[in-house]
Motif scaffolding. Structure first.
Motif, mmCIF file in Angstrom:
data_model
loop_
_atom_site.group_PDB
_atom_site.id
_atom_site.type_symbol
_atom_site.label_atom_id
_atom_site.label_comp_id
_atom_site.label_asym_id
_atom_site.label_seq_id
_atom_site.Cartn_x
_atom_site.Cartn_y
_atom_site.Cartn_z
ATOM 1 N N PRO A 194 38.062 -50.424 -52.356
ATOM 2 C CA PRO A 194 37.369 -49.689 -53.386
ATOM 3 C C PRO A 194 35.738 -49.470 -52.919
ATOM 4 O O PRO A 194 35.141 -48.630 -53.452
ATOM 5 C CB PRO A 194 37.457 -50.537 -54.670
ATOM 6 C CG PRO A 194 38.708 -51.174 -54.387
ATOM 7 C CD PRO A 194 38.832 -51.175 -52.949
ATOM 8 N N GLY A 195 35.243 -50.591 -52.170
ATOM 9 C CA GLY A 195 34.092 -50.480 -51.814
ATOM 10 C C GLY A 195 33.625 -49.588 -50.473
ATOM 11 O O GLY A 195 33.172 -49.906 -49.558
ATOM 12 N N THR A 196 34.127 -48.524 -50.702
ATOM 13 C CA THR A 196 33.815 -47.496 -49.582
ATOM 14 C C THR A 196 32.654 -46.474 -49.951
ATOM 15 O O THR A 196 32.874 -45.782 -51.016
ATOM 16 C CB THR A 196 35.146 -46.661 -49.175
ATOM 17 O OG1 THR A 196 36.070 -47.627 -48.782
ATOM 18 C CG2 THR A 196 34.917 -45.685 -47.983
ATOM 19 N N PHE A 197 32.107 -46.220 -49.029
ATOM 20 C CA PHE A 197 30.852 -45.261 -49.182
ATOM 21 C C PHE A 197 31.336 -44.153 -48.264
ATOM 22 O O PHE A 197 31.393 -44.340 -46.860
ATOM 23 C CB PHE A 197 29.412 -45.773 -48.852
ATOM 24 C CG PHE A 197 28.178 -44.854 -48.889
ATOM 25 C CD1 PHE A 197 28.054 -44.392 -50.048
ATOM 26 C CD2 PHE A 197 27.646 -44.289 -48.075
ATOM 27 C CE1 PHE A 197 26.657 -43.462 -50.476
ATOM 28 C CE2 PHE A 197 26.695 -43.278 -48.033
ATOM 29 C CZ PHE A 197 26.422 -42.894 -49.475
ATOM 30 N N TYR A 198 31.288 -42.819 -49.038
ATOM 31 C CA TYR A 198 31.721 -41.773 -48.069
ATOM 32 C C TYR A 198 30.610 -40.906 -47.346
ATOM 33 O O TYR A 198 29.599 -40.599 -48.129
ATOM 34 C CB TYR A 198 32.446 -40.730 -48.925
ATOM 35 C CG TYR A 198 33.957 -41.720 -49.224
ATOM 36 C CD1 TYR A 198 34.950 -41.703 -48.365
ATOM 37 C CD2 TYR A 198 33.952 -42.252 -50.614
ATOM 38 C CE1 TYR A 198 36.149 -42.186 -48.638
ATOM 39 C CE2 TYR A 198 35.128 -42.758 -50.593
ATOM 40 C CZ TYR A 198 36.333 -43.031 -49.811
ATOM 41 O OH TYR A 198 37.424 -43.774 -50.163
ATOM 42 N N LEU A 199 30.604 -40.189 -46.240
ATOM 43 C CA LEU A 199 29.751 -39.386 -45.554
ATOM 44 C C LEU A 199 30.628 -38.086 -45.149
ATOM 45 O O LEU A 199 31.567 -38.276 -44.443
ATOM 46 C CB LEU A 199 28.909 -39.878 -44.399
ATOM 47 C CG LEU A 199 27.993 -41.177 -44.666
ATOM 48 C CD1 LEU A 199 27.606 -41.743 -43.276
ATOM 49 C CD2 LEU A 199 26.966 -40.656 -45.463
ATOM 50 N N THR A 200 29.975 -37.033 -45.490
ATOM 51 C CA THR A 200 30.611 -35.788 -44.942
ATOM 52 C C THR A 200 29.783 -35.507 -43.614
ATOM 53 O O THR A 200 28.625 -36.140 -43.599
ATOM 54 C CB THR A 200 30.496 -34.450 -45.971
ATOM 55 O OG1 THR A 200 29.297 -34.411 -46.272
ATOM 56 C CG2 THR A 200 31.253 -35.126 -47.242
ATOM 57 N N ASP A 201 29.865 -34.326 -42.973
ATOM 58 C CA ASP A 201 29.169 -33.997 -41.723
ATOM 59 C C ASP A 201 27.709 -33.567 -42.347
ATOM 60 O O ASP A 201 26.772 -33.959 -41.637
ATOM 61 C CB ASP A 201 29.812 -32.759 -41.370
ATOM 62 C CG ASP A 201 30.745 -32.967 -40.356
ATOM 63 O OD1 ASP A 201 31.068 -34.130 -40.276
ATOM 64 O OD2 ASP A 201 31.491 -32.027 -39.793
ATOM 65 N N TYR A 202 27.467 -33.197 -43.558
ATOM 66 C CA TYR A 202 26.220 -32.682 -44.075
ATOM 67 C C TYR A 202 25.580 -34.081 -44.354
ATOM 68 O O TYR A 202 24.199 -33.996 -44.091
ATOM 69 C CB TYR A 202 26.613 -31.699 -45.227
ATOM 70 C CG TYR A 202 25.114 -31.370 -45.835
ATOM 71 C CD1 TYR A 202 24.432 -30.157 -45.630
ATOM 72 C CD2 TYR A 202 24.250 -32.121 -46.699
ATOM 73 C CE1 TYR A 202 23.352 -29.746 -46.044
ATOM 74 C CE2 TYR A 202 23.059 -31.916 -47.193
ATOM 75 C CZ TYR A 202 22.707 -30.434 -46.757
ATOM 76 O OH TYR A 202 21.355 -30.075 -47.298
ATOM 77 N N LEU A 203 26.143 -34.977 -45.045
ATOM 78 C CA LEU A 203 25.503 -36.226 -45.133
ATOM 79 C C LEU A 203 25.060 -36.891 -44.085
ATOM 80 O O LEU A 203 23.847 -37.730 -44.118
ATOM 81 C CB LEU A 203 26.197 -37.093 -46.244
ATOM 82 C CG LEU A 203 26.473 -36.422 -47.816
ATOM 83 C CD1 LEU A 203 27.296 -37.317 -48.577
ATOM 84 C CD2 LEU A 203 25.135 -36.438 -48.422
#
Length: 209
Positions: free
Chosen positions: A117-126
């Protein structure tokens, strides 16, 4: 008589999806799909997204240049307020709570969350704009003590990658290191986004016919 060309579909989207929305447009007859994006920094103030979308929809509709207007946002933290605006303005938005689920797929995203649950997500843009949107946008660059406040309960970064780009992969790892978190990468592509745009555009055209 030659049939009239259909008026373009206008997608009013999130600035964090601009490259991907433009790629979808190019893959599906770019001359018939126009993309206009609002600033991605709105994600730091999601309560401002609904009215920003409303203003852009009304401005676009006033021109009469588009038969179909779609909203290239998910709920994006608006707590249902964007859905209210879409209903009032008679437009459809992308399905789902946020772009992370859109890219990963609902089942896969739920699995990621259940596993950690403690996951921070990044996309290519981020990843490309990590400094501006995360470090500066959240005030961490100016106030390093905020890092623990924002990210103290996170355990990992997951880079949901739209492109297979080694430079972005390395940049994501560096971003995770700055947050003190380990980094994992999943290549998602943009298939989920493309399917939704094509489906919404097709449904809108069928309804108008």
């Amino acid at each position: 008589m030659t049939p009239a060309e259909p008026s373009p579909v206008l997608v009013i989207g999130c600035g964090a999806l601009v490259r991907e929305l433009q790629e979808v447009a190019a893959r599906n007859g770019g001359e018939h799909i126009e993309v206009q994006c609002l600033p991605a920094i709105l994600h730091n103030r999601p309560e401002r997204i609904p009215e920003a979308v409303r203003r852009r929809v009304r401005a676009a509709r006033a021109t009469g240049a588009h038969r179909t207007i779609l909203v290239g946002y998910m709920d994006c933290g608006t707590g249902g307020l964007l859905d209210r605006v879409c209903s009032e303005e008679g437009v459809e938005r992308l399905d789902g709570p946020h772009c992370y689920e859109l890219y990963a797929g609902a089942d896969a995203f739920a699995g990621l969350q259940d596993a950690e649950p403690g996951t921070f997500y990044l996309t290519d843009y981020l990843v490309r704009h990590f400094d501006r949107l995360i470090m500066q946008g959240l005030g961490i660059s100016a106030h390093p003590e905020l890092l623990e406040m924002y990210f103290g309960n996170y355990t990992r970064v997951v880079h949901l990658a739209q492109t297979d780009d080694d430079r972005l992969a390395r940049a994501a790892e560096q971003a995770a290191a700055r947050l003190g978190l380990r980094c994992e990468r999943i290549l998602t592509g943009i298939g989920g986004l493309q399917r939704q745009i094509v489906k919404l555009a097709g449904a809108a055209h069928a309804e108008a016919a």
